[in-house]
Design an enzyme around this catalytic site. Sequence first.
Site, PDB file in Angstrom:
ATOM      1  N   ARG A 226      30.137  45.336 -24.524  1.00 11.82           N
ATOM      2  CA  ARG A 226      30.884  46.403 -23.871  1.00 11.82           C
ATOM      3  C   ARG A 226      30.146  47.095 -22.645  1.00 11.82           C
ATOM      4  O   ARG A 226      28.960  46.803 -22.460  1.00 11.82           O
ATOM      5  CB  ARG A 226      30.702  47.962 -25.031  1.00 11.82           C
ATOM      6  CG  ARG A 226      31.608  47.687 -26.048  1.00 11.82           C
ATOM      7  CD  ARG A 226      33.206  47.996 -25.769  1.00 11.82           C
ATOM      8  NE  ARG A 226      33.824  48.144 -27.147  1.00 11.82           N
ATOM      9  CZ  ARG A 226      34.561  47.195 -27.287  1.00 11.82           C
ATOM     10  NH1 ARG A 226      34.849  45.803 -26.879  1.00 11.82           N
ATOM     11  NH2 ARG A 226      35.225  47.083 -28.423  1.00 11.82           N
ATOM     12  N   HIS A 274      38.500  42.849 -19.183  1.00 12.94           N
ATOM     13  CA  HIS A 274      38.696  43.165 -20.690  1.00 12.94           C
ATOM     14  C   HIS A 274      39.680  42.204 -21.460  1.00 12.94           C
ATOM     15  O   HIS A 274      40.325  42.978 -22.196  1.00 12.94           O
ATOM     16  CB  HIS A 274      38.492  44.450 -20.925  1.00 12.94           C
ATOM     17  CG  HIS A 274      38.035  44.859 -22.501  1.00 12.94           C
ATOM     18  ND1 HIS A 274      37.592  45.810 -22.549  1.00 12.94           N
ATOM     19  CD2 HIS A 274      38.228  44.085 -23.610  1.00 12.94           C
ATOM     20  CE1 HIS A 274      37.024  46.241 -24.035  1.00 12.94           C
ATOM     21  NE2 HIS A 274      37.401  44.738 -24.479  1.00 12.94           N
TER      22      HIS A 274
HETATM   23  P1  NAP Z   1      29.078  42.245 -35.694  1.00 10.88           P
HETATM   24  O1  NAP Z   1      29.775  40.909 -36.525  1.00 10.88           O
HETATM   25  O2  NAP Z   1      29.034  43.559 -36.179  1.00 10.88           O
HETATM   26  O3  NAP Z   1      27.740  41.704 -35.176  1.00 10.88           O
HETATM   27  C1  NAP Z   1      27.016  42.211 -34.378  1.00 10.88           C
HETATM   28  C2  NAP Z   1      25.548  41.645 -34.185  1.00 10.88           C
HETATM   29  O4  NAP Z   1      24.950  42.590 -33.350  1.00 10.88           O
HETATM   30  C3  NAP Z   1      24.914  41.464 -35.253  1.00 10.88           C
HETATM   31  O5  NAP Z   1      24.226  40.101 -35.294  1.00 10.88           O
HETATM   32  C4  NAP Z   1      23.844  42.612 -35.492  1.00 10.88           C
HETATM   33  O6  NAP Z   1      22.597  42.351 -36.128  1.00 10.88           O
HETATM   34  C5  NAP Z   1      23.629  42.658 -33.792  1.00 10.88           C
HETATM   35  N1  NAP Z   1      23.098  44.063 -33.604  1.00 10.88           N
HETATM   36  C6  NAP Z   1      23.664  45.364 -33.959  1.00 10.88           C
HETATM   37  N2  NAP Z   1      22.629  46.127 -33.401  1.00 10.88           N
HETATM   38  C7  NAP Z   1      21.680  45.635 -32.929  1.00 10.88           C
HETATM   39  C8  NAP Z   1      20.381  46.080 -32.395  1.00 10.88           C
HETATM   40  N3  NAP Z   1      20.290  47.380 -32.338  1.00 10.88           N
HETATM   41  N4  NAP Z   1      19.518  45.386 -32.003  1.00 10.88           N
HETATM   42  C9  NAP Z   1      19.731  43.699 -32.267  1.00 10.88           C
HETATM   43  N5  NAP Z   1      21.011  43.345 -32.568  1.00 10.88           N
HETATM   44  C10 NAP Z   1      21.953  44.293 -32.910  1.00 10.88           C
HETATM   45  O7  NAP Z   1      30.228  42.044 -34.369  1.00 10.88           O
HETATM   46  P2  NAP Z   1      31.162  41.163 -33.483  1.00 10.88           P
HETATM   47  O8  NAP Z   1      32.443  41.060 -34.636  1.00 10.88           O
HETATM   48  O9  NAP Z   1      30.271  39.734 -33.369  1.00 10.88           O
HETATM   49  O10 NAP Z   1      31.560  41.538 -32.029  1.00 10.88           O
HETATM   50  C11 NAP Z   1      30.546  42.502 -31.247  1.00 10.88           C
HETATM   51  C12 NAP Z   1      30.994  43.100 -30.555  1.00 10.88           C
HETATM   52  O11 NAP Z   1      31.764  42.236 -29.332  1.00 10.88           O
HETATM   53  C13 NAP Z   1      31.993  44.034 -30.746  1.00 10.88           C
HETATM   54  O12 NAP Z   1      31.269  45.101 -31.186  1.00 10.88           O
HETATM   55  C14 NAP Z   1      32.814  44.348 -29.352  1.00 10.88           C
HETATM   56  O13 NAP Z   1      32.072  45.591 -28.684  1.00 10.88           O
HETATM   57  C15 NAP Z   1      32.585  43.171 -28.626  1.00 10.88           C
HETATM   58  N6  NAP Z   1      33.912  42.723 -28.312  1.00 10.88           N
HETATM   59  C16 NAP Z   1      34.320  42.377 -27.020  1.00 10.88           C
HETATM   60  C17 NAP Z   1      35.662  41.793 -26.663  1.00 10.88           C
HETATM   61  C18 NAP Z   1      35.889  41.511 -25.416  1.00 10.88           C
HETATM   62  O14 NAP Z   1      37.386  41.031 -25.309  1.00 10.88           O
HETATM   63  N7  NAP Z   1      35.141  41.794 -24.414  1.00 10.88           N
HETATM   64  C19 NAP Z   1      36.306  41.176 -27.971  1.00 10.88           C
HETATM   65  C20 NAP Z   1      36.078  41.679 -29.253  1.00 10.88           C
HETATM   66  C21 NAP Z   1      34.649  41.919 -29.528  1.00 10.88           C
HETATM   67  P3  NAP Z   1      22.570  41.626 -37.647  1.00 10.88           P
HETATM   68  O15 NAP Z   1      22.930  40.506 -37.779  1.00 10.88           O
HETATM   69  O16 NAP Z   1      20.992  42.215 -37.910  1.00 10.88           O
HETATM   70  O17 NAP Z   1      23.521  42.934 -38.311  1.00 10.88           O
HETATM   71  C1  GLV Z   2      37.930  44.349 -27.933  1.00 10.48           C
HETATM   72  O1  GLV Z   2      37.215  44.449 -27.247  1.00 10.48           O
HETATM   73  C2  GLV Z   2      37.668  44.395 -29.270  1.00 10.48           C
HETATM   74  O2  GLV Z   2      36.540  45.011 -29.809  1.00 10.48           O
HETATM   75  O3  GLV Z   2      38.265  43.735 -30.225  1.00 10.48           O
END
Ligand code: NAP
Ligand code: GLV
Length: 311
Positions: A226, A274
């Site tokens: 983000r 994005h």
């Molecule tokens: P997720 O499955 O919830 O994974 C989050 C990861 O971040 C986990 O490994 C978590 O640690 C780690 N984390 C959270 N807080 C932390 C901290 N304080 N210190 C260190 N590590 C931390 O999320 P996801 O599905 O992979 O998605 C991640 C993010 O990608 C979303 O929240 C969104 O903001 C972004 N995103 C962007 C797009 C885009 O188009 N640019 C699209 C989709 C998503 P643990 O393993 O210990 O829980």
């Molecule tokens: C996009 O940024 C998502 O969080 O799916």
Amino acid sequence: MRRATFLFRGKPEVAERWRNLFQTHAPEVDFRAWPDTGDVKDIRYIGLWDWEPSFERHFPNLEVVFSLGAGIDQFWKADLPEHLPIVRVIDDDLTQQMVEYVTFAVMAHHRELITYQTSREAQAWQPRPVRTAGERPVGVMGLGVLGSAAVERLKQLGFQCRGWSRTSRDIPEVACYSGAVGLPPFLNGCEILVCLLPLTPETEGIINARLLRQLPPGAALVNVGRGGHLVERDLLDALDSGHLSGAILDVFESEPLPPGHPLWTHPKVLMTPHVASTTRPEGVVRGVLENLRRLERGEHPLGLVDRKRGY
Ligand code: NAP
Ligand code: GLV
């Protein structure tokens, strides 16, 4: 048994695709599309990007909020009531898109695309020594659904992979670090840094001058988490001082990026609006319907957000 009533709030053309998918795969669900809510007392489930405080009063029988994306930071910023569960998107299609984007961005840095683009603009023929993936340490912050899939692909490509998460993880052939103590060794020597963290109070502004200083000279950044993770002023300083060689950014502190913002024209920045991974109804509706069935059976949905952790 009460009928499951799902209200979708999004663009009308997208709502029509959702409606068709619900009609085909779950005719038993009463699907409604904003603003045609019908009797608001029927609405038990809602799918949306943005929460508005008036919704709590407006939909008195709401049971679960479905985020239309993987990230849910927009909800904690909008004061979604504590008692309402949030379910986020976990979807193979979304994951595949992100894996492709991260691969493209890491490869672009690895083969020094930004440096060669600058040479090209100066019409300067300046070959640099080539290195292979095995000689390149790449680090992924966030080893969740998206980060772990991205790191697996980077590993297949032969990069020296490392990852950082909140709790400790064990991924074969990936140097895993966690928590505040794990951050300095994770950053040390990391030549390409990818951010795939969720935005929470703990991770807001995490990519700042202090963090960037811990990367080796010439390191490069990919931010697909983000915009709020990155202090853009600190990034610009690190690029201008030459400490960082480049940045590929998909997300920004303010979106759309305001006209005249220095990131639009910075020669060491590649940017996209994005789109690293976008929610496509065909994939996401499958997961929503599976979760509706789980909820109707009294089971926990997949992708249930831990409100205390913030992701
Ligand atoms: P997720 O499955 O919830 O994974 C989050 C990861 O971040 C986990 O490994 C978590 O640690 C780690 N984390 C959270 N807080 C932390 C901290 N304080 N210190 C260190 N590590 C931390 O999320 P996801 O599905 O992979 O998605 C991640 C993010 O990608 C979303 O929240 C969104 O903001 C972004 N995103 C962007 C797009 C885009 O188009 N640019 C699209 C989709 C998503 P643990 O393993 O210990 O829980
Ligand atoms: C996009 O940024 C998502 O969080 O799916």
